[in-house]
Motif scaffolding. Sequence first.
Motif, PDB file in Angstrom:
ATOM      1  N   LYS A 114       0.837  -1.210   0.000  1.00  0.00           N
ATOM      2  CA  LYS A 114       0.000   0.000   0.000  1.00  0.00           C
ATOM      3  C   LYS A 114       0.868   1.255   0.000  1.00  0.00           C
ATOM      4  N   ALA A 115       1.957   1.226   0.759  1.00  0.00           N
ATOM      5  CA  ALA A 115       2.857   2.380   0.800  1.00  0.00           C
ATOM      6  C   ALA A 115       3.453   2.637  -0.583  1.00  0.00           C
ATOM      7  N   ALA A 116       3.840   1.575  -1.266  1.00  0.00           N
ATOM      8  CA  ALA A 116       4.379   1.722  -2.624  1.00  0.00           C
ATOM      9  C   ALA A 116       3.318   2.299  -3.556  1.00  0.00           C
ATOM     10  N   GLY A 117       2.101   1.820  -3.422  1.00  0.00           N
ATOM     11  CA  GLY A 117       1.005   2.338  -4.241  1.00  0.00           C
ATOM     12  C   GLY A 117       0.751   3.817  -3.992  1.00  0.00           C
ATOM     13  N   ARG A 118       0.793   4.219  -2.720  1.00  0.00           N
ATOM     14  CA  ARG A 118       0.617   5.645  -2.392  1.00  0.00           C
ATOM     15  C   ARG A 118       1.742   6.476  -2.999  1.00  0.00           C
ATOM     16  N   PHE A 119       2.960   5.938  -2.935  1.00  0.00           N
ATOM     17  CA  PHE A 119       4.087   6.668  -3.512  1.00  0.00           C
ATOM     18  C   PHE A 119       3.856   6.887  -5.008  1.00  0.00           C
ATOM     19  N   VAL A 120       3.471   5.833  -5.704  1.00  0.00           N
ATOM     20  CA  VAL A 120       3.244   5.930  -7.152  1.00  0.00           C
ATOM     21  C   VAL A 120       2.147   6.952  -7.446  1.00  0.00           C
ATOM     22  N   THR A 121       1.056   6.885  -6.715  1.00  0.00           N
ATOM     23  CA  THR A 121      -0.053   7.827  -6.915  1.00  0.00           C
ATOM     24  C   THR A 121       0.411   9.261  -6.693  1.00  0.00           C
ATOM     25  N   ASN A 122       1.129   9.489  -5.605  1.00  0.00           N
ATOM     26  CA  ASN A 122       1.593  10.847  -5.297  1.00  0.00           C
ATOM     27  C   ASN A 122       2.645  11.329  -6.287  1.00  0.00           C
ATOM     28  N   PHE A 123       3.507  10.433  -6.722  1.00  0.00           N
ATOM     29  CA  PHE A 123       4.513  10.814  -7.719  1.00  0.00           C
ATOM     30  C   PHE A 123       3.827  11.254  -9.005  1.00  0.00           C
ATOM     31  N   ARG A 124       2.855  10.487  -9.435  1.00  0.00           N
ATOM     32  CA  ARG A 124       2.149  10.805 -10.686  1.00  0.00           C
ATOM     33  C   ARG A 124       1.347  12.098 -10.588  1.00  0.00           C
ATOM     34  N   ALA A 125       1.030  12.526  -9.372  1.00  0.00           N
ATOM     35  CA  ALA A 125       0.297  13.778  -9.186  1.00  0.00           C
ATOM     36  C   ALA A 125       1.214  15.000  -9.320  1.00  0.00           C
ATOM     37  N   LEU A 126       2.512  14.780  -9.288  1.00  0.00           N
ATOM     38  CA  LEU A 126       3.460  15.888  -9.429  1.00  0.00           C
ATOM     39  C   LEU A 126       3.465  16.401 -10.868  1.00  0.00           C
ATOM     40  N   ARG A 127       3.760  17.669 -11.018  1.00  0.00           N
ATOM     41  CA  ARG A 127       3.893  18.233 -12.365  1.00  0.00           C
ATOM     42  C   ARG A 127       5.091  17.585 -13.063  1.00  0.00           C
ATOM     43  N   PRO A 128       5.009  17.368 -14.365  1.00  0.00           N
ATOM     44  CA  PRO A 128       6.111  16.722 -15.096  1.00  0.00           C
ATOM     45  C   PRO A 128       7.491  17.357 -14.897  1.00  0.00           C
ATOM     46  N   PRO A 129       7.618  18.688 -14.831  1.00  0.00           N
ATOM     47  CA  PRO A 129       8.967  19.233 -14.605  1.00  0.00           C
ATOM     48  C   PRO A 129       9.566  18.814 -13.257  1.00  0.00           C
ATOM     49  N   ILE A 130       8.715  18.602 -12.277  1.00  0.00           N
ATOM     50  CA  ILE A 130       9.203  18.135 -10.976  1.00  0.00           C
ATOM     51  C   ILE A 130       9.552  16.655 -11.066  1.00  0.00           C
ATOM     52  N   GLN A 131       8.692  15.873 -11.689  1.00  0.00           N
ATOM     53  CA  GLN A 131       8.982  14.448 -11.881  1.00  0.00           C
ATOM     54  C   GLN A 131      10.326  14.249 -12.577  1.00  0.00           C
ATOM     55  N   ALA A 132      10.621  15.108 -13.538  1.00  0.00           N
ATOM     56  CA  ALA A 132      11.840  14.967 -14.336  1.00  0.00           C
ATOM     57  C   ALA A 132      13.109  15.152 -13.513  1.00  0.00           C
ATOM     58  N   ARG A 133      12.992  15.777 -12.362  1.00  0.00           N
ATOM     59  CA  ARG A 133      14.172  16.055 -11.536  1.00  0.00           C
ATOM     60  C   ARG A 133      14.332  15.093 -10.366  1.00  0.00           C
ATOM     61  N   ILE A 134      13.411  14.178 -10.201  1.00  0.00           N
ATOM     62  CA  ILE A 134      13.456  13.265  -9.056  1.00  0.00           C
ATOM     63  C   ILE A 134      14.128  11.955  -9.437  1.00  0.00           C
ATOM     64  N   THR A 135      15.007  11.504  -8.552  1.00  0.00           N
ATOM     65  CA  THR A 135      15.578  10.161  -8.653  1.00  0.00           C
ATOM     66  C   THR A 135      15.193   9.404  -7.386  1.00  0.00           C
ATOM     67  N   LEU A 136      15.092   8.099  -7.508  1.00  0.00           N
ATOM     68  CA  LEU A 136      14.712   7.250  -6.376  1.00  0.00           C
ATOM     69  C   LEU A 136      15.902   6.417  -5.936  1.00  0.00           C
ATOM     70  N   GLU A 137      16.060   6.279  -4.630  1.00  0.00           N
ATOM     71  CA  GLU A 137      17.186   5.532  -4.063  1.00  0.00           C
ATOM     72  C   GLU A 137      16.680   4.443  -3.130  1.00  0.00           C
ATOM     73  N   ASN A 138      17.271   3.268  -3.243  1.00  0.00           N
ATOM     74  CA  ASN A 138      16.975   2.193  -2.299  1.00  0.00           C
ATOM     75  C   ASN A 138      17.456   2.591  -0.911  1.00  0.00           C
ATOM     76  N   ASP A 139      16.790   2.049   0.111  1.00  0.00           N
ATOM     77  CA  ASP A 139      17.204   2.410   1.469  1.00  0.00           C
ATOM     78  C   ASP A 139      17.684   1.193   2.249  1.00  0.00           C
ATOM     79  N   ASP A 140      18.130   1.437   3.447  1.00  0.00           N
ATOM     80  CA  ASP A 140      18.778   0.394   4.235  1.00  0.00           C
ATOM     81  C   ASP A 140      17.830  -0.384   5.141  1.00  0.00           C
ATOM     82  N   LYS A 141      16.546  -0.047   5.147  1.00  0.00           N
ATOM     83  CA  LYS A 141      15.626  -0.732   6.056  1.00  0.00           C
ATOM     84  C   LYS A 141      14.329  -1.185   5.397  1.00  0.00           C
ATOM     85  N   THR A 142      13.770  -0.396   4.511  1.00  0.00           N
ATOM     86  CA  THR A 142      12.413  -0.671   4.047  1.00  0.00           C
ATOM     87  C   THR A 142      12.372  -1.093   2.587  1.00  0.00           C
TER      88      THR A 142
END
Length: 178
Positions: free
Chosen positions: A13-41
């Motif tokens: 569900k958390a992953a789904g919320r992330f995807v939904t919220n990411f897609r709600a961002l304006r494309p110029p903001i999406q274009a500048r975001i990178t995703l990084e794996n983390d050490d716990k989750t």
Amino acid sequence: NIHVGGAYGDKAKAAGRFVTNFRALRPPIQARITLENDDKTFNAIETLAIAEQVGAPMVLDVHHHAVNNEGEDAVQLWPRIQETWLQRARRYSAEEPAANLPPKIHVSSPKSETDPRSHADYVEVGPLWAFLQGIAPVTPQLDIMIEAKMKDDALFRLMDDLKRMDGVTVVNQASVMI
């Protein structure tokens, strides 16, 4: 560069919320975001799946991968991770100059055996070197961001360590070719 975030009791569900919220961002903001794996989750394979789903490049944190994985080899994941960067370049190159940046990774070393998630003062060259050798044949350029307590001194020590490796050509104080 951001982590996917917390699981809050239900990682799917958390992953789904992330995807939904990411897609709600304006494309110029999406274009500048990178995703990084983390050490716990969200480990590398989970973060990669989300990055592929939303069309964002993934920054592989090699240290985080070492402490949070499902047994997969980072070198084997690399072609898919690299493809996230290539897809962004194809998608945004005309309107977003930052889209043409080379792939990035984060490197650090564990502080100690009893505290493997914390960052050490310096980066151990061995694990990084093994990874770089594995991806070199398919990676023309790579930016490496060092996460170490000694900052610039960690870079200088890592460069000294790398220049001792067979097959390394030092380009300048902060760049090598393999």
